[in-house]
Design a protein around this motif. Sequence first.
Motif, short mmCIF file in Angstrom:
data_model
loop_
_atom_site.label_atom_id
_atom_site.label_comp_id
_atom_site.label_asym_id
_atom_site.label_seq_id
_atom_site.Cartn_x
_atom_site.Cartn_y
_atom_site.Cartn_z
N ALA A 30 0.84 -1.21 0.00
CA ALA A 30 0.00 0.00 0.00
C ALA A 30 0.88 1.26 0.00
CB ALA A 30 -0.92 0.00 1.22
N MET A 31 1.96 1.23 0.78
CA MET A 31 2.88 2.38 0.82
C MET A 31 3.48 2.63 -0.56
SD MET A 31 3.55 3.70 3.98
CE MET A 31 5.27 4.02 4.30
N LEU A 32 3.90 1.55 -1.19
CA LEU A 32 4.53 1.66 -2.51
C LEU A 32 3.53 2.21 -3.54
CD1 LEU A 32 6.97 1.02 -4.37
CD2 LEU A 32 6.09 -1.31 -4.60
N GLY A 33 2.32 1.66 -3.51
CA GLY A 33 1.29 2.11 -4.46
C GLY A 33 0.93 3.57 -4.26
N MET A 34 0.80 3.97 -3.00
CA MET A 34 0.44 5.37 -2.70
C MET A 34 1.57 6.31 -3.09
SD MET A 34 -1.68 5.36 0.85
CE MET A 34 -0.65 4.38 1.84
N TYR A 35 2.79 5.88 -2.82
CA TYR A 35 3.95 6.73 -3.09
C TYR A 35 4.05 7.10 -4.57
CZ TYR A 35 8.58 6.54 -5.23
OH TYR A 35 9.63 6.70 -6.08
N THR A 36 3.71 6.14 -5.45
CA THR A 36 3.84 6.44 -6.88
C THR A 36 2.96 7.63 -7.27
OG1 THR A 36 2.18 4.81 -7.50
CG2 THR A 36 4.47 4.07 -7.53
N GLY A 37 1.82 7.78 -6.60
CA GLY A 37 0.95 8.92 -6.88
C GLY A 37 1.41 10.19 -6.18
N ILE A 38 1.82 10.02 -4.91
CA ILE A 38 2.25 11.19 -4.12
C ILE A 38 3.48 11.84 -4.75
CG2 ILE A 38 3.13 11.92 -1.86
CD1 ILE A 38 1.33 9.72 -0.63
N LEU A 39 4.33 11.00 -5.36
CA LEU A 39 5.54 11.51 -6.03
C LEU A 39 5.18 12.63 -7.01
CD1 LEU A 39 8.60 11.11 -6.76
CD2 LEU A 39 7.85 9.54 -8.51
#
Lengths: 313, 179
Positions: free
Chosen positions: A157-166
Amino acid sequence: MLELTTTRHNELIDPFFHAWGWEIPVYLFLGGLVAGMMIISGYFLFSGRYKETDCSCYYLPRLSFIFLSLGMLALFLDLEHKQYVWRLYTTFRVTSPMSWGSWILILVYPVLIANMLLRLPETTKQKIPLLKKISDKMNSSHNLIRNIGVINMFLGAMLGMYTGILLSSLGARPLWSTSILWLLFLMSGLSGAAAFVHLIAKNVYERELLAKADNGFLIIELFVIMLMIIGLVVSTQVHKEAAMLLLSGRYAAVFWVFVIFIGILIPLLLQLLAVNHKIHHTPLAPILVITGGIILRFVIVYAGEYSHWFIVK
Amino acid sequence: MARYAMVIDTTKCVGCQDCVIACETENNVPEGYCRDWITTATSGKFPTVQLEIRSERCNHCSEPPCVTSCPTGASHIHDVGGVVLVNHDECIGCKACLASCPYDARFIHPDGYADKCTFCIHRVEKGEDPACVSVCPTHCMHFGDLDDPESEVSKLLKERKYHTNLPEAGTGPNIYYLI
């Protein structure tokens, strides 16, 4: 107002910002796909489905490992000052999503390896007895397996969210300047991963389950896209112009045709018919979902780069 | 603590590009790139048309998004004057700073690192003006410390009307254009 900038013709900047090429969308797609696969694998470990010998949680970590490494290779290829890449790991910048991401990626690998250790190939067991010993020890603890599942889901979930937050942390590009992008990329990652597992799963129950889950993810993804566009359209002029790039502007054709129709609506229809036993399951639907996921990253990255603030006095 | 800023009188600027050439010469800017440039903005309807010529560069923002987005700390705020600089040996060339700048003031140097205007900090620390300011034939460019109420830039901003570029982007630009 007509504004003309003369004497500036910096590469990657003029006539409009285009610093990120194919590498970043590919990296974001593979990162999202791996995030979804980790969540699915983690769920199967947590829910006890790992007791089935053909459970996808045994081969997804290996595939995740390969996809993530390919994604990181794409990211590395994008760097312009490659010999200094190690600088990422001499510091942690709390305000930089890219710094967060690089550390999350470092944490993801050991978790994938832990998941891989649960089922070792016979040749590896014979060649490295220590790994067999560790694997046997891990398999003897139900709680440990469940915990590996939880960590998989959390880091996924962290990895998936990070791609958008980036992207959404870069306020200079109005299209990305939306707080919902993390949810869009997370849902798209989950949807792509569900489609991928649906495509390759050996277990019939898993194929059916993931086809149903994918329908849910696609509906949420569609809803999130709608909310994102509404949010941009009712915002400032620059955000409105950014939304128009997708709705009727430069990127509209590829957005509507490949992301919305081919990537979401058509596979959703096919999978709804399949899970209701009106038609047989077809590999076409998951292939379209995965294709849509890739093109979504390209459209969002390229249109975002094209979107910009403009000076009005 | 000093807070360096540049004040440019758009009523005097003729867009001669001396500032651009001076910067390229002073800072060995590679061919085909530039750290500062000229923008010509035309507004209004005939016969009340207005023309504004601006010499533009990095705004050395008070809240620079390029610094917050940098994953290695290569982009940083210098101890002297709040000038935004890039440490070349720490930059990995990820281009996050380029993407985060609403002014598109940065570029990737052919050697791979992010590059931009430094306010000629090497000159300023010796007590000289930035190269662009020192060569301006119409004396439309002024450089100084905003925290010093007696500085030329502080006085100009008190006496004259001015605007900054994209204040709505929320970055706190430190280049002021007198109108």
